[in-house]
Design a protein around this motif. Structure first.
Motif, PDB file in Angstrom:
ATOM      1  N   TRP A  52       1.783   6.864  -6.890  1.00 19.91           N
ATOM      2  CA  TRP A  52       0.790   7.846  -7.311  1.00 19.91           C
ATOM      3  C   TRP A  52       1.210   9.277  -6.988  1.00 19.91           C
ATOM      4  O   TRP A  52       0.865  10.212  -7.711  1.00 19.91           O
ATOM      5  CB  TRP A  52      -0.550   7.600  -6.620  1.00 19.91           C
ATOM      6  N   ASN A  53       1.920   9.467  -5.883  1.00 23.40           N
ATOM      7  CA  ASN A  53       2.108  10.814  -5.345  1.00 23.40           C
ATOM      8  C   ASN A  53       3.520  11.367  -5.399  1.00 23.40           C
ATOM      9  O   ASN A  53       3.755  12.480  -4.930  1.00 23.40           O
ATOM     10  CB  ASN A  53       1.598  10.844  -3.892  1.00 23.40           C
ATOM     11  N   LEU A  60       0.828  -1.214   0.000  1.00 26.96           N
ATOM     12  CA  LEU A  60       0.000   0.000   0.000  1.00 26.96           C
ATOM     13  C   LEU A  60       0.863   1.264   0.000  1.00 26.96           C
ATOM     14  O   LEU A  60       0.577   2.219  -0.730  1.00 26.96           O
ATOM     15  CB  LEU A  60      -0.917   0.014   1.225  1.00 26.96           C
ATOM     16  N   MET A  61       1.899   1.259   0.809  1.00 30.35           N
ATOM     17  CA  MET A  61       2.761   2.429   0.898  1.00 30.35           C
ATOM     18  C   MET A  61       3.477   2.663  -0.436  1.00 30.35           C
ATOM     19  O   MET A  61       3.561   3.808  -0.910  1.00 30.35           O
ATOM     20  CB  MET A  61       3.772   2.239   2.042  1.00 30.35           C
ATOM     21  N   VAL A  84       1.840  12.998   2.687  1.00 33.79           N
ATOM     22  CA  VAL A  84       2.668  12.654   1.529  1.00 33.79           C
ATOM     23  C   VAL A  84       4.071  13.205   1.766  1.00 33.79           C
ATOM     24  O   VAL A  84       4.270  14.418   1.814  1.00 33.79           O
ATOM     25  CB  VAL A  84       2.073  13.213   0.222  1.00 33.79           C
ATOM     26  N   GLU A 136       2.691   3.418   8.492  1.00 32.08           N
ATOM     27  CA  GLU A 136       2.623   4.236   7.293  1.00 32.08           C
ATOM     28  C   GLU A 136       2.653   5.715   7.654  1.00 32.08           C
ATOM     29  O   GLU A 136       2.205   6.108   8.735  1.00 32.08           O
ATOM     30  CB  GLU A 136       1.338   3.936   6.527  1.00 32.08           C
ATOM     31  N   TYR A 138       5.766  -2.368  -6.380  1.00 35.89           N
ATOM     32  CA  TYR A 138       4.445  -2.684  -5.842  1.00 35.89           C
ATOM     33  C   TYR A 138       3.784  -3.799  -6.631  1.00 35.89           C
ATOM     34  O   TYR A 138       3.036  -4.598  -6.063  1.00 35.89           O
ATOM     35  CB  TYR A 138       3.551  -1.452  -5.688  1.00 35.89           C
ATOM     36  N   HIS A 184       2.536   1.701  -3.456  1.00 38.92           N
ATOM     37  CA  HIS A 184       1.566   2.130  -4.465  1.00 38.92           C
ATOM     38  C   HIS A 184       1.177   3.598  -4.228  1.00 38.92           C
ATOM     39  O   HIS A 184       1.090   4.386  -5.188  1.00 38.92           O
ATOM     40  CB  HIS A 184       0.335   1.227  -4.424  1.00 38.92           C
ATOM     41  N   ASN A 185       0.968   3.980  -2.994  1.00 38.39           N
ATOM     42  CA  ASN A 185       0.680   5.361  -2.644  1.00 38.39           C
ATOM     43  C   ASN A 185       1.795   6.282  -3.145  1.00 38.39           C
ATOM     44  O   ASN A 185       1.538   7.329  -3.754  1.00 38.39           O
ATOM     45  CB  ASN A 185       0.511   5.476  -1.125  1.00 38.39           C
TER      46      ASN A 185
END
Length: 174
Positions: free
Chosen positions: A57-58, A50-51, A115, A111, A75, A53-54
């Motif tokens: 995106w960012n 999750l981290m 951001v 996590e 990921y 993939h986050n």
């Protein structure tokens, strides 16, 4: 960043629909111990997924393209590993954890709440991959002690990948 303490939990034993016992040469107690360690490995792996993939995106900044692609590669591989870990827990006769609440309780990875910068993303992913490696190494020791070769093999592969990922991420910080 790692949590201060790691909570333990025994996985819920499965009753087979046929009522047949699982007889693979590993005692019920030993299968439960291995499944419990694998549950922690699954939780850490999911949290790292999750981290990563986050961050994919960012991420922003001058290394956007490089990091965006690297994070996607990592990921994607981590996502595919989740199934193998969960299925091994099931093969041992236990239910795999599968909720955010269970993962939060079982994971050693915390996590970020915002951001981070691209450089901090790298640092967090190094720490996350190292945390998964530590958790997998503990699970490996448990599996090895009870002569569970399939689990040991799975964990050896995970160790190799997460240690390599940490090295690659760490190299970008040099």
């Amino acid at each position: 960043m790692a949590k201060a303490t790691k909570k333990t939990s025994s996985p819920k034993a499965q009753t087979t629909p046929s009522g047949l016992p699982i007889n693979i040469g590993i005692s019920d107690k030993d299968r439960a111990a291995v499944a419990s360690e694998l549950a922690h490995t699954l939780a850490d792996t999911y949290t790292l997924y999750l981290m990563t993939h986050n961050f994919h995106w960012n991420v922003t900044g001058p290394m956007f393209s490089t990091l965006h692609q690297l994070f996607m590669t990592q990921y994607t591989e981590t996502w595919q590993a989740l199934d193998a870990i969960a299925e091994r827990i099931r093969a041992l006769g236990h239910y795999a954890p599968g909720t955010y609440a269970e993962y939060a309780r079982l994971s050693s990875i915390q996590e970020p709440t915002s951001v981070p910068s691209a450089e901090d993303m790298l640092r967090l992913l190094v720490a996350g991959n190292e945390a998964v490696a530590k958790t997998a190494r503990k699970a490996f020791q448990c599996a090895d002690a009870v002569n569970d070769q399939p689990t040991a093999d799975l964990l050896t592969q995970r160790l190799d990948i997460h240690e390599k990922n940490a090295w690659m991420l760490r190299s970008l910080l040099a």
